[in-house]
Design a protein around this motif. Structure first.
Motif, PDB file in Angstrom:
ATOM      1  N   PHE A  52       0.851  -1.189   0.000  1.00 12.58           N
ATOM      2  CA  PHE A  52       0.000   0.000   0.000  1.00 12.58           C
ATOM      3  C   PHE A  52       0.888   1.241   0.000  1.00 12.58           C
ATOM      4  N   ASP A  53       0.576   2.162  -0.908  1.00 12.33           N
ATOM      5  CA  ASP A  53       1.361   3.385  -1.089  1.00 12.33           C
ATOM      6  C   ASP A  53       0.662   4.537  -0.372  1.00 12.33           C
ATOM      7  N   VAL A  54       1.321   5.120   0.647  1.00  9.71           N
ATOM      8  CA  VAL A  54       0.709   6.217   1.398  1.00  9.71           C
ATOM      9  C   VAL A  54       1.421   7.548   1.119  1.00  9.71           C
ATOM     10  N   ARG A  55       2.092   7.659  -0.027  1.00 11.11           N
ATOM     11  CA  ARG A  55       2.790   8.896  -0.364  1.00 11.11           C
ATOM     12  C   ARG A  55       1.826  10.032  -0.686  1.00 11.11           C
ATOM     13  N   PHE A  56       0.540   9.733  -0.846  1.00 12.27           N
ATOM     14  CA  PHE A  56      -0.446  10.786  -1.112  1.00 12.27           C
ATOM     15  C   PHE A  56      -0.861  11.523   0.164  1.00 12.27           C
ATOM     16  N   LEU A  57      -0.487  10.979   1.339  1.00 11.17           N
ATOM     17  CA  LEU A  57      -0.872  11.599   2.603  1.00 11.17           C
ATOM     18  C   LEU A  57       0.032  12.802   2.913  1.00 11.17           C
ATOM     19  N   PRO A  58      -0.468  13.777   3.681  1.00  7.70           N
ATOM     20  CA  PRO A  58       0.356  14.932   4.082  1.00  7.70           C
ATOM     21  C   PRO A  58       1.649  14.482   4.750  1.00  7.70           C
ATOM     22  N   ASN A  59       2.757  15.123   4.405  1.00  8.94           N
ATOM     23  CA  ASN A  59       4.082  14.653   4.802  1.00  8.94           C
ATOM     24  C   ASN A  59       4.654  15.452   5.971  1.00  8.94           C
ATOM     25  N   PRO A  60       4.865  14.812   7.133  1.00 12.14           N
ATOM     26  CA  PRO A  60       5.462  15.501   8.288  1.00 12.14           C
ATOM     27  C   PRO A  60       6.896  15.948   8.044  1.00 12.14           C
ATOM     28  N   HIS A  61       7.522  15.432   7.003  1.00 11.09           N
ATOM     29  CA  HIS A  61       8.906  15.791   6.704  1.00 11.09           C
ATOM     30  C   HIS A  61       9.063  17.298   6.515  1.00 11.09           C
TER      31      HIS A  61
END
Length: 233
Positions: free
Chosen positions: A132-141
């Motif tokens: 599952f790819d969660v790279r679409f979620l807002p990034n805390p980085h």
């Protein structure tokens, strides 16, 4: 304890039945599972594996040996608690049938589930069954105070799950797994690897993997959660 026996062990089952009678006297429970299939399928399997039937050593034809074997095994078949016809079963389906008979209500424990977080920039996990790819979620980085932390820290977790798309995603994945996991068990699968990936494998995938692991464990499955790339710089 499992004991497997066939006509190669003995031409009669007097010793086995005497032992089983002893278990009855000690009030110890046991189950006799008889595995069977039709004659044509047995012959086909012997030809495919190029193995000799133990009762053909005296020159008996294979079909006659199979029929003789049926007669010899009839006493144990009559005492069986369950009979499985493997004529049209794959090995996976057979494994699933045995798990159902042996594990009963605890059959979920027959499959372990590994949930792994990872970073796509470090490569896909080669042993993953589901990714599952969660790279679409807002990034805390991109939040300076969150960047050095991981998805196991409460403030990073709260950031990731403060967005509705994260909650919706987790709900949909949980609904999917609620359907898939029992089917994997029925199919006879003993280990399932679920990989959750974000860019670096430190924030979003870690937080989601942790939540997903908790969900799976609460459903009774033996669950392990790991974070492959969380410690990478």
């Amino acid at each position: 304890m499992a004991l497997v026996t066939d006509v190669r062990g003995s031409l009669n089952f007097d010793g086995l039945f005497k032992a089983l009678d002893g278990l009855d006297q000690m009030r110890l429970s046991y189950t006799i599972l008889f595995v069977d299939c039709d004659t044509d399928t047995i012959i086909k399997r012997y030809k495919e594996t190029r193995r000799k039937h133990p009762l053909t050593k005296d020159g008996t034809a294979l079909r006659d040996a199979v029929e003789r074997e049926r007669v010899l095994l009839e006493p144990i078949r009559n005492r069986a608690n369950a009979i499985i016809d493997t004529s049209v079963l794959s090995t996976a389906k057979l494994r699933g049938e045995i798990i159902n008979l042996v594990a009963g209500d605890q059959k979920d424990h027959a499959m372990s589930v590994s949930v792994m977080s990872f970073g796509f920039k470090h490569g896909l996990p080669l042993d993953a069954d589901l990714v599952f790819d969660v790279r679409f979620l807002p990034n805390p980085h991109y939040i300076p105070e969150l960047r050095p932390k991981t998805g196991l820290d409460s403030d990073v977790r709260d950031f990731v799950f403060s967005y509705q798309q994260t909650k919706d995603f987790l709900t949909k994945v949980e609904e999917l797994l609620a359907v898939c996991l029992p089917s994997y068990v029925d199919e006879g699968k003993t280990n399932l690897v679920i990989a959750i990936g974000c860019t670096g494998g430190k924030h979003r995938s870690v937080a989601v993997a942790k939540e997903l692991g908790d969900f799976i464990a609460k459903r009774g499955y033996v669950t392990d959660v790991s974070h492959r790339d969380m410690a990478r710089r």
